[in-house]
Design an enzyme around this catalytic site. Structure first.
Site, PDB file in Angstrom:
ATOM      1  N   GLN A  42       0.767  -1.138   0.022  1.00  0.00           N
ATOM      2  CA  GLN A  42       0.020   0.163  -0.024  1.00  0.00           C
ATOM      3  C   GLN A  42       0.869   1.104   0.140  1.00  0.00           C
ATOM      4  OE1 GLN A  42      -2.720  -2.342   3.132  1.00  0.00           O
ATOM      5  NE2 GLN A  42      -3.269   0.166   3.012  1.00  0.00           N
ATOM      6  N   CYS A  69      -8.856   1.569   9.156  1.00  0.00           N
ATOM      7  CA  CYS A  69      -9.188   2.506   9.769  1.00  0.00           C
ATOM      8  C   CYS A  69      -7.994   3.661  10.088  1.00  0.00           C
ATOM      9  CB  CYS A  69      -9.555   2.131  11.327  1.00  0.00           C
ATOM     10  SG  CYS A  69      -8.397   1.996  12.330  1.00  0.00           S
TER      11      CYS A  69
END
Lengths: 291, 802
Positions: free
Chosen positions: B231, B379
């Site tokens: 990521q 989150c």
């Protein structure tokens, strides 16, 4: 997810398949739907030396009624065939109730009823259903053919009664002694999850009186459990509430669940009783309403 | 659309038609994904490539007495068997974590969790590598395992991190925030103190594509290329440069298509380091593809946090103060991926949406013999726990003072005229219409009618419940003053190049894992320049060819990289304006912009399109102007963006089995301006599905021996379409006042705020039984047990096997 090295055989006839089994003995494993075997091989829990793929064999995909309300299910009959069967509804209510609850839709397109019986997983739905129905497995080898009652076929966790040179070619449900009723209930956290608990009930009745009953339990012991005493309580009854309660308690008493991440032993036993009560109460309701 | 109503003949393009803001244009990524033309790490095949497999520890805690690799070396086709001892010769047996701890790459002294990397094998194919792993003989001396914080703190507990000088106990960190004295004073004045204890269980991001890498060290050029499912490829490059002591300009990280990340693919894992080292040692490309069990048992998990809380209240329902202690179970290594200053992420963002004058949070993290990590699973750094704690505390408090849960929220939510609002723990929330969102939700669910229905049902012995979760969360780290990872500030970047024919390529430092950046980031450029979205290609994920960025996690891509994109497009437009003035032969000051076109003020019909300006940049620029039409922007956000959500669930609980079904689920999301409404809705539905999983079925636990329950997808459940409820989506739009296009983060709101709505609904259904809390997941047996005994199922580490 890399299985151990294995040899793959795809026989074209049953005789070829039997010859391969005779040749390789306990090294060989039959591949039908592969929905349990292949994942176990990928995890290297299973490492057969030879895989004998029977999917090319003719004449094993059937499921059909036999005289008097019996049933034959071939070794290559998929769960999905039973789920969408036009034969089962009405004729085999317990099987019809179980078929859509087996695993998930993806597994159902490949997995087979007979393979599920052979796998002898205490979580298997069909073993309970066939046990409640008093069904049998037909095994064939070069030495001949024999019929093994499901109660004797499943001998333990992941253990069946087949000899190394035998292939289970068919499961059979005997003729009924009365009108069939019954159902299958399963508690699972998610579609395709192993059952927290499952209950199969198969009844045969003349009028409102039960003449034969079978109850079997999924996922609450080291093997599929026949709740024989609970079933026996129902025979000769009209499923009055006190009989239903007694059967529910007796079924829960023979369950041997373990506490795990799916629930406590007490809870699983409670679910068994609840499901027995729910199935039997539902079976009684229409008769009660008609009376 | 609006153009037809204007009296002046505006020639502005229709923004929605050309794929700008507000257009639900289909995802451009899907064309290749649904045709099987995606390109994942597993698809990368290089000439001469070898395959690596990792041997993992079967034990949770044990001293390694010996490792015998001789049988593995003897397996035909094996090229290398690597142990920790060999890695140590290159100073690579250990590596730093993103939380300033260290983590073993390959165990040398002890194994500290089940599934820990012990050795690895490189072979001609992955089957051989697996065979050879099985042939390695490791002799272990078992040590007592620690599987929860209570055991970690117990006197005489074995020391897990005996490798660390000065580490005398199993405490990984201690942290606090807020005003203790002020909070204590507020509690002294309280009419009512509401308490709650619970455990947010360990879950796992479980991306459908596991971790993996192809490391290719070219010993002729000295260049290392790593295809890696990450990521944050730019952070990985920096980390590899620091860890492996390779020059950063000779490292190229390529993240091809990434099959989901959810926070799991932010860190650098031992497998990556091993693959790189093995490629250096063999001088061949080495591919490592993790299996499901490897991913679930060794890579970054989420949550595993205990709450012990108190809320001070007046009798009429005003919150005076909150205080809580949070205990985190970090596993064997403190490897949270989070901004460096914050030891327990942004847990102190809890209560940001309520007008709470003062609060105090203490936190402590424990080492245990469990998998390390503590990644932000969908989150913004532990805000999932923060908001779950908050909303569970809100419901318990409403019950304790006997007030309707909606009314209690209404009395405490921050009002529209209070922004910007300073929270009790120091955040500055930017904007919102919290009470409006709550009302939209209540109206949509038919709140008052449901309460009547619920009362009727109870008379018949049926248990219906309704649960509310309202929350805001901090999305889009940094600003650079407060947020950095290993010292690197959390800005982001974009480069935009407009070709002569007006087609454009946008390169961003963010990294899509399914969010649809290739679709939505083009829409931002379309909004700023009027270039149709179809004419813009978005590239990312190759550190040699994209600008430095901190990557995609914590819902930061649109708030930060999206802002950088808008800013670089504005730079392009500024240059294009000069070109337009030149082409129109007017002063720049007389040139006006409308979407896709510059025109002469007062002579609207005289104009040039952005495409004509682009051509002029290469063919007809004014004297003295640098040719070309490209630029870059690095964006350091002035604040986080603060979306708001109101989630409401209604459920029915079967009192005989404890099984609960969702009757309806209403979601009201205010994420500011929506770039692509379809993608926003997809993000919300995906998040609500994960929230449902966490509340209903999903957790990882460890038995007393430290065996992981949930190391495969038979035990760790992902919900399917069959049981996932339907969602009714609503929107309110409050543009972020500081974001260039008014957008806020949204990718994680539903996974963050959703769980409490489900749990609160079940608790509401069970209210007549007196049960205050059942820890997630609300498994049927827990619900049945609580309903039948009236006892809470709280805080007990759920390790139960026979």
């Amino acid at each position: 997810m890399y299985p151990s090295r294995f040899r793959y055989e795809a026989p074209r006839t049953l005789d070829e398949a039997l010859a391969l089994l005779a040749e390789h003995g306990d090294e060989a494993k039959i591949l039908a739907g592969g929905q349990s075997l292949v994942p176990m091989m990928k995890l290297r829990f299973a490492a057969p030396g030879v895989l004998v793929d029977i999917n090319g064999l003719e004449g094993l995909g059937h499921h059909e009624e036999t005289p008097g309300g019996g049933m034959r299910v071939g070794a290559l009959c998929r769960h999905v065939d039973l789920e969408h069967s036009t034969v089962l509804p009405g004729a085999q209510p317990t099987m019809a109730a179980a078929a859509p609850l087996v695993a998930d839709p993806i597994v159902r397109t490949r997995g087979t009823l007979v393979g599920s019986l052979c796998h002898a997983d205490p979580q298997g739905d069909w073993a309970s259903v066939m046990l409640a129905l008093g069904g049998s497995v037909v095994a064939t080898s070069a030495r001949g053919r024999r019929t093994i009652p499901v109660g004797e076929f499943v001998v333990g966790t992941f253990q069946n009664a087949l000899e190394y040179d035998e292939i289970a070619v068919e499961a059979v449900v005997p003729a009924a002694q009365g009108a069939r009723s019954g159902s299958y209930l399963k508690l699972e956290r998610r579609v395709g999850d192993f059952a927290t608990a499952g209950v199969a009930v198969a009844l045969e009745s003349v009028g409102e009186e039960v003449v034969r009953a079978g109850i079997a339990l999924t996922g609450v012991g080291p093997a599929t459990i026949a709740a024989t005493e609970a079933a026996q309580t129902l025979v000769g009854s009209r499923l009055d509430p006190d009989v239903v309660d007694r059967a529910a308690d007796l079924a829960a008493a023979v369950a041997r669940p373990r506490t795990d991440h799916r629930g406590t032993a007490d809870y699983k036993r409670h679910v068994v009783a609840t499901f027995v009560r729910r199935i039997l109460t539902a079976e009684r309701a229409p008769a009660g309403a008609a009376a | 659309m609006t153009a037809t109503a204007e009296p002046a003949a505006s020639q502005a393009l229709d923004e929605v038609k050309i794929g700008g803001l507000g257009s639900s244009r289909p995802r451009v990524e899907d064309a290749r994904f649904i045709r099987g033309r995606g390109n994942y790490v597993e698809d990368v095949t290089l000439p001469g490539m070898l395959h690596m497999e990792i041997l993992r520890s079967p034990l949770a805690h044990a001293r390694i007495k010996s490792i015998d690799t001789s049988a593995a070396w003897a397996v035909p086709g094996v090229k290398l068997v690597l142990t920790g001892e060999m890695a140590a010769q290159r100073n690579l047996a250990w590596m730093p974590t993103l939380s300033y701890d260290t983590q073993a790459v390959l165990a040398t002294d002890k194994v500290r969790f089940q599934g820990q990397e012990v050795a690895c094998v490189v072979a001609e194919d992955p089957y051989i590598a697996k065979d050879a792993c099985d042939a390695i003989v490791v002799e272990y001396e078992p040590l007592p395992p620690i599987v929860n914080p209570e055991q970690a703190l117990a006197p005489g507990a074995p020391l897990i991190r005996d490798d660390k000088a000065g580490q005398a106990d199993n405490v990984a960190y201690s942290w606090e925030v807020g005003d203790k004295a002020g909070t204590d004073a507020a509690f002294a004045r309280a009419d009512v103190v509401s308490t709650l204890r619970l455990h947010y269980p360990r879950s796992h991001p479980s991306p459908i594509e596991n971790c993996g890498a192809v490391a290719d060290f070219n010993n002729a050029t000295g260049k290392l290329t790593v295809y890696l499912t990450s990521q944050a490829p730019h952070i990985v490059r920096a980390a590899v440069a620091l860890i492996a002591e390779l020059p950063e300009h000779m490292i190229r990280i390529i993240s091809p298509d990434v099959g989901g990340g959810f926070g799991n693919k932010v860190p650098v894992y031992p497998g990556y380091v091993c693959a790189i080292l093995c490629s250096i040692l063999t001088a061949k490309p080495v591919k490592w593809i993790e299996d499901n069990t490897g991913n679930l048992s060794s890579t970054g998990f989420g949550r595993d946090m205990y709450l012990d809380s108190e809320m001070a209240l007046t009798r009429d329902g005003k919150i005076l103060a909150v205080r809580y202690h949070a205990t985190t179970d970090q596993g064997a290594f403190y490897a949270d991926a989070q901004p460096t200053k914050f030891k327990i992420g942004l847990v102190h963002s809890s209560f940001a949406c309520y007008d709470v004058p003062v609060g105090h949070i203490t936190a402590q993290g424990m080492y245990t013999n469990k998998a390390p990590g503590g990644v932000a699973y969908r989150c913004s750094f532990r805000v999932t726990e923060a908001m779950f704690f908050q909303e569970r505390m809100m419901q318990a408090a409403a019950d304790d003072i006997g007030m309707d849960q909606a009314e209690f929220r209404r009395r405490n939510l921050v009002r529209d005229d209070q922004f910007p609002y300073r929270t009790p723990f120091g955040f500055l929330t930017d904007s919102g219409q919290y009470l409006t969102c709550l009302q939209v939700g209540l109206d949509a669910i038919g709140y008052d009618d449901f309460l009547v229905e619920q009362a009727e049902a109870r008379k018949q012995g049926r248990l219906l419940g309704i649960g509310i979760s309202t929350m805001t969360e901090p999305l889009g780290a940094g600003n650079s003053r407060e947020y950095d990872i290993l010292g690197i500030k959390m800005f982001d970047s974009a480069e935009l190049r407009v070709h002569p024919t007006g087609k454009a390529v946008l390169k961003i430092g963010a990294q899509t894992q399914g969010q649809g950046h290739e679709t939505t980031f083009a829409q931002i450029v379309t909004h700023e320049l009027g270039i149709p979205a179809l004419d813009i290609v978005v590239e990312h994920g190759d550190t040699d060819h994209t600008p430095f960025g901190m990557g995609t996690y914590a819902s930061r891509s649109t708030p930060v990289a999206g802002a950088a994109t808008a800013m670089v497009a504005r730079k392009i437009r500024a240059k294009a304006r000069k070109l337009a003035a030149h082409l129109l032969e007017v002063l720049e000051e007389d040139v006006e912009w409308e979407l896709g076109r510059f025109f002469v003020r007062g002579a609207e019909s005289r104009g040039v399109t952005i495409q004509e300006c682009a051509m002029a940049a290469y063919s007809n620029m004014p004297d003295g102007m640098e040719p070309g039409l490209e630029n870059n922007a690095y964006y350091d956000p002035p604040n986080l963006t603060w979306p708001f959500a109101c989630y409401i669930a209604t459920v029915e609980v079967d009192p005989e089995t404890g099984v609960w079904d969702v009757l309806r689920f209403v979601a009201v999301d205010d994420c500011g301006v929506r770039i692509n409404p379809m993608i926003v809705e997809g993000q919300i539905m995906g998040g609500l599905t994960e929230a449902y999983a966490m509340s209903n079925m999903q957790f990882q636990t460890y038995d007393t021996d430290g065996n992981l329950v949930g190391a495969n997808y038979m035990d760790y459940l992902l919900p399917t379409a069959w049981e996932t409820p339907g969602f009714e989506l609503h929107e309110v739009v409050t543009p972020s006042p500081h974001h260039p296009i008014g957008a806020k983060g949204v990718g994680e709101c539903a996974a963050v705020g959703g769980p409490a709505a489900y749990v609160n609904a079940v608790m509401n259904a069970l209210r007549p039984t007196g049960v205050r809390n059942i820890d997630m997941p609300l498994l049927p047996d827990r619900v049945w047990h609580a309903a039948h005994t009236g006892d809470d199922v709280s805080g007990a580490p759920p390790f139960r096997t026979e």
